[in-house]
Design a protein around this motif. Structure first.
Motif, mmCIF file in Angstrom:
data_model
loop_
_atom_site.group_PDB
_atom_site.id
_atom_site.type_symbol
_atom_site.label_atom_id
_atom_site.label_comp_id
_atom_site.label_asym_id
_atom_site.label_seq_id
_atom_site.Cartn_x
_atom_site.Cartn_y
_atom_site.Cartn_z
ATOM 1 N N TYR A 112 0.677 -1.085 0.059
ATOM 2 C CA TYR A 112 -0.020 0.097 0.155
ATOM 3 C C TYR A 112 0.729 1.200 -0.008
ATOM 4 O O TYR A 112 0.555 2.166 -0.965
ATOM 5 C CB TYR A 112 -0.832 -0.058 1.388
ATOM 6 C CG TYR A 112 -1.782 1.324 1.255
ATOM 7 C CD1 TYR A 112 -2.968 1.469 0.344
ATOM 8 C CD2 TYR A 112 -1.602 2.186 2.284
ATOM 9 C CE1 TYR A 112 -3.685 2.549 0.378
ATOM 10 C CE2 TYR A 112 -2.436 3.408 2.249
ATOM 11 C CZ TYR A 112 -3.505 3.447 1.371
ATOM 12 O OH TYR A 112 -4.198 4.597 1.367
ATOM 13 N N PHE A 115 2.368 1.677 -3.251
ATOM 14 C CA PHE A 115 1.211 2.166 -4.319
ATOM 15 C C PHE A 115 1.032 3.757 -4.131
ATOM 16 O O PHE A 115 0.907 4.279 -5.295
ATOM 17 C CB PHE A 115 -0.188 1.687 -3.842
ATOM 18 C CG PHE A 115 -1.437 1.891 -4.558
ATOM 19 C CD1 PHE A 115 -1.590 1.631 -5.906
ATOM 20 C CD2 PHE A 115 -2.123 2.787 -3.969
ATOM 21 C CE1 PHE A 115 -2.646 2.322 -6.670
ATOM 22 C CE2 PHE A 115 -3.322 3.482 -4.484
ATOM 23 C CZ PHE A 115 -3.694 3.321 -5.899
ATOM 24 N N SER A 119 1.533 6.184 -7.358
ATOM 25 C CA SER A 119 0.354 7.156 -7.659
ATOM 26 C C SER A 119 0.961 8.752 -7.964
ATOM 27 O O SER A 119 0.080 9.439 -8.431
ATOM 28 C CB SER A 119 -0.786 6.993 -6.676
ATOM 29 O OG SER A 119 -0.472 7.686 -5.399
ATOM 30 N N MET A 127 0.604 3.950 -15.526
ATOM 31 C CA MET A 127 -0.691 4.198 -14.858
ATOM 32 C C MET A 127 -1.526 5.073 -15.313
ATOM 33 O O MET A 127 -2.535 5.584 -14.786
ATOM 34 C CB MET A 127 -0.576 3.951 -13.383
ATOM 35 C CG MET A 127 0.397 3.138 -12.620
ATOM 36 S SD MET A 127 0.896 3.438 -11.000
ATOM 37 C CE MET A 127 -0.686 3.430 -10.041
ATOM 38 N N CYS A 150 2.234 -3.248 -12.008
ATOM 39 C CA CYS A 150 1.549 -2.247 -11.148
ATOM 40 C C CYS A 150 0.146 -2.706 -10.715
ATOM 41 O O CYS A 150 -0.411 -2.541 -9.586
ATOM 42 C CB CYS A 150 1.518 -0.779 -11.797
ATOM 43 S SG CYS A 150 2.883 -0.052 -12.100
ATOM 44 N N SER A 151 -0.335 -3.459 -11.578
ATOM 45 C CA SER A 151 -1.792 -4.183 -11.227
ATOM 46 C C SER A 151 -1.504 -5.239 -10.125
ATOM 47 O O SER A 151 -2.404 -4.972 -9.416
ATOM 48 C CB SER A 151 -2.188 -4.919 -12.477
ATOM 49 O OG SER A 151 -2.557 -3.882 -13.375
ATOM 50 N N THR A 154 -1.230 -2.963 -7.018
ATOM 51 C CA THR A 154 -2.511 -2.373 -6.750
ATOM 52 C C THR A 154 -3.516 -3.602 -6.060
ATOM 53 O O THR A 154 -4.142 -3.108 -4.793
ATOM 54 C CB THR A 154 -3.126 -1.876 -7.840
ATOM 55 O OG1 THR A 154 -2.090 -0.844 -8.237
ATOM 56 C CG2 THR A 154 -4.289 -0.990 -7.297
#
Length: 241
Positions: A112, A115, A119, A127, A150-151, A154
């Motif tokens: 997290y 992530f 972001s 992304m 990245c998926s 996430t």
């Protein structure tokens, strides 16, 4: 599992103790994931952008000096991890061969934090929305690998979105969620390594570009020999144009 040095862990624990609301503050493994993501990003990110992730509510520092000390602790660790990334020694902090079942929650928290960092610069990590509108066949293979990495991150970071991110294709039945989690956790180290390699590639490209742009243009006086090698003065050769 070793994320921070003993001194860093002590200092960061002190920083996080300043929280006005513990539920609105990152835990230490989430902080590591955040700083890890910042360290592998091939672009400087101002602390003003990521410090709000640490505390959702204004922390309760004792005074100005206490606030400066706490921010200094965070920046010291941030800079150390950037140096490790530049040296190629910044590594995925979990050893799956020795990890216990209880520690998988820590991996979720770490993902997290990672992530959150990704972001902040979504275009670097594939992304951006433009790829969402493209068919897989239209996306370059290296970018597709990046998007998949990245998926994975996430989905682990935000479990409630896992099934939506990895929805079953037409004609297939959705797999068991626990089975999907096991697969994604197993793929996480490789996904992180893929991001690190991508970030390093961009960093080297940017360094080469800066080097090229940074070469000063040679100044030639009008009475100096022409740099073309003709033997004439510059003003009577290339400088006459």
């Amino acid at each position: 599992m070793k994320m921070f040095t003993a001194k860093e862990e002590k200092n960061l624990t002190y920083v996080l103790s300043k929280s006005a609301d513990r539920d609105a503050t990152l835990y230490i493994e989430e902080v590591h994931g955040l700083l890890f993501g910042l360290a592998i990003t091939p672009e400087a990110i101002s602390p003003a952008e990521w410090l709000p992730f640490i505390f959702e509510e204004e922390p309760q520092f004792g005074d100005k000096q206490d606030a400066e000390t706490c921010i200094g602790y965070l920046l010291d660790t941030y800079n150390r991890m950037i140096n490790d990334s530049n040296k190629g020694t910044l590594a995925f902090p979990f050893n799956y061969k020795k990890i216990s079942d209880l520690e998988y929650d820590l991996i979720e928290g770490w993902a997290y934090g990672l992530f959150l960092a990704l972001s902040l610069r979504p275009d670097i990590w594939g992304m951006s929305e433009k790829y969402e509108e493209m068919d897989e066949e239209e996306i370059p293979e290296d970018i597709l690998d990046l998007i998949n990495s990245c998926s994975i991150i996430t989905a682990i970071a935000i479990p409630e979105e896992m099934e939506e991110i990895f929805e079953a294709k037409p004609g297939q039945t959705p797999g068991d969620l626990e089975e999907l989690e096991d697969v994604l956790y197993g793929m996480l180290p490789l996904a992180v390594e893929n991001l690190q390699q991508h970030g390093e590639k961009i960093r080297k490209e940017n360094a080469g570009l800066k080097s090229f742009i940074g070469i000063p243009k040679q100044e030639v006086g009008r009475n100096d020999p022409c740099p073309c090698g003709s033997g004439k003065k510059y003003k009577k050769c290339c400088g006459s144009n």
